[in-house]
Write a protein that holds these residues in place. Structure first.
Motif, PDB file in Angstrom:
ATOM      1  N   VAL A 171       5.040  -8.552  -9.536  1.00 18.38           N
ATOM      2  CA  VAL A 171       4.606  -7.400  -8.754  1.00 18.38           C
ATOM      3  C   VAL A 171       3.309  -6.954  -8.998  1.00 18.38           C
ATOM      4  N   PHE A 172       2.589  -7.152 -10.059  1.00 18.62           N
ATOM      5  CA  PHE A 172       1.024  -6.709 -10.046  1.00 18.62           C
ATOM      6  C   PHE A 172       0.232  -7.703  -9.554  1.00 18.62           C
ATOM      7  N   SER A 173       0.719  -9.076  -9.342  1.00 15.13           N
ATOM      8  CA  SER A 173       0.000 -10.028  -8.758  1.00 15.13           C
ATOM      9  C   SER A 173      -0.156 -10.088  -7.150  1.00 15.13           C
ATOM     10  N   LEU A 174       1.264  -9.493  -6.884  1.00 13.39           N
ATOM     11  CA  LEU A 174       1.227  -9.305  -5.098  1.00 13.39           C
ATOM     12  C   LEU A 174       0.660  -8.123  -4.878  1.00 13.39           C
ATOM     13  N   TRP A 175       0.562  -7.069  -5.498  1.00 15.87           N
ATOM     14  CA  TRP A 175      -0.140  -5.910  -5.285  1.00 15.87           C
ATOM     15  C   TRP A 175      -1.533  -6.044  -5.305  1.00 15.87           C
TER      16      TRP A 175
ATOM     17  N   ARG B 292       1.053  -1.230  -0.091  1.00 18.61           N
ATOM     18  CA  ARG B 292       0.028  -0.077  -0.066  1.00 18.61           C
ATOM     19  C   ARG B 292       0.815   1.242  -0.208  1.00 18.61           C
ATOM     20  N   VAL B 293       1.883   1.147   0.753  1.00 17.11           N
ATOM     21  CA  VAL B 293       2.897   2.448   1.031  1.00 17.11           C
ATOM     22  C   VAL B 293       3.765   2.765  -0.002  1.00 17.11           C
ATOM     23  N   VAL B 294       4.460   1.490  -0.694  1.00 20.95           N
ATOM     24  CA  VAL B 294       5.586   1.784  -1.593  1.00 20.95           C
ATOM     25  C   VAL B 294       4.850   1.778  -2.918  1.00 20.95           C
ATOM     26  N   PRO B 295       5.299   2.901  -3.687  1.00 19.93           N
ATOM     27  CA  PRO B 295       4.724   3.000  -4.933  1.00 19.93           C
ATOM     28  C   PRO B 295       5.129   1.876  -5.760  1.00 19.93           C
ATOM     29  N   THR B 296       4.324   1.643  -7.082  1.00 20.65           N
ATOM     30  CA  THR B 296       4.463   0.503  -7.973  1.00 20.65           C
ATOM     31  C   THR B 296       5.941   0.593  -8.349  1.00 20.65           C
ATOM     32  N   ILE B 297       6.267   1.689  -8.930  1.00 17.71           N
ATOM     33  CA  ILE B 297       7.609   2.023  -9.827  1.00 17.71           C
ATOM     34  C   ILE B 297       8.828   1.381  -9.066  1.00 17.71           C
ATOM     35  N   PRO B 298       9.111   1.736  -7.808  1.00 14.47           N
ATOM     36  CA  PRO B 298      10.047   1.124  -7.081  1.00 14.47           C
ATOM     37  C   PRO B 298       9.956  -0.239  -6.647  1.00 14.47           C
TER      38      PRO B 298
ATOM     39  N   TYR C  45      13.014  -6.169 -10.595  1.00  9.21           N
ATOM     40  CA  TYR C  45      13.629  -6.233 -11.749  1.00  9.21           C
ATOM     41  C   TYR C  45      15.173  -6.205 -11.936  1.00  9.21           C
ATOM     42  N   TYR C  46      15.632  -5.172 -11.126  1.00  9.68           N
ATOM     43  CA  TYR C  46      17.006  -4.583 -11.105  1.00  9.68           C
ATOM     44  C   TYR C  46      17.734  -5.277  -9.804  1.00  9.68           C
TER      45      TYR C  46
END
Length: 226
Positions: free
Chosen positions: A98-102, A66-72, A78-79
């Motif tokens: 990432v999208f599944s966990l979100w 919820r708190v951490v934005p998707t881009i980070p 990925y990196y």
């Protein structure tokens, strides 16, 4: 000038490339929503069991996504993580992960709220007639919570679809990335960006509009049986 700009969409295989990119967007969204729904349903149900050992874990997991934005999160998965853990994941695999966990984190909270809104008598009556905890959730609590879950589920699904627009940051060849490539190849025409992004916006609108219509139909159907 406008005619030339419009013709850019149909030049070569530009339209086919855009549709192929749209398919990638839909594929990532559908797989992520499916995995996130299953995982979120399990986590949300477990959260309502009152087990004090697993609740802190769920709360931590939920707050992180919820708190951490998707881009980070995308950059981390990925990196950073593959390099440190010596794991080789493609950009598409990272996107789905990432999208599944979100989705699972957000959806588990929706499921938790919907189940907890059901009268405690329903749970007690199910145990009285001999149903196990699993059977109680499967046949009583989860089915009764679906009408309350559905609107939020559709809203969350549309958010996932719209947020896929950031996947160009990790080189996913989705519809946004393809559109940007076409724009860069026709940088001399200032109308091309407007037309390309308008077409992409139309794609997103149609997908989310169809989801909204489906949600309304399903919601009316479930309300009939209440």
């Amino acid at each position: 000038m406008q005619i030339l700009a419009i013709s850019t969409i149909f030049e070569g295989n530009n339209l086919l490339r855009l549709l192929s990119g749209l398919f990638v967007t839909i594929e990532i969204s559908v797989i992520s929503i499916f995995i996130g729904t299953v995982l979120g349903l399990i986590l949300g149900s477990l959260w309502t069991t009152g087990n004090h050992l697993i609740q802190p874990f769920f709360k931590l997991y939920l707050e992180i996504f919820r708190v951490v934005p998707t881009i980070p999160l995308l950059f981390l998965f990925y990196y950073i993580f593959p390099r440190n853990l010596n794991i080789n994941l493609s950009s598409m695999q990272v996107s789905i992960l990432v999208f599944s966990l979100w989705f699972a984190a957000e959806f588990s909270d929706i499921v938790r709220g919907a189940i907890q809104s059901i009268s405690k008598n329903q749970r007690e009556n199910a145990y009285t007639i001999g149903l196990s905890m699993f059977q109680t959730y499967r046949y009583v609590l989860v089915p009764q919570s679906i009408p309350n879950i559905l609107p939020a589920f559709i809203n969350l699904s549309t958010r996932i679809i719209k947020t896929t627009s950031i996947l160009l940051l990790i080189s996913v060849t989705d519809v946004i990335t393809v559109g940007q490539q076409i724009i860069e190849a026709n940088a001399q025409d200032t109308l091309v960006p407007l037309l390309i992004y308008a077409l992409i916006a139309l794609f997103y609108f149609l997908i989310n509009f169809l989801l909204s219509q489906l949600s309304q139909r399903l919601e009316r159907k479930f309300r009939k049986y209440e």
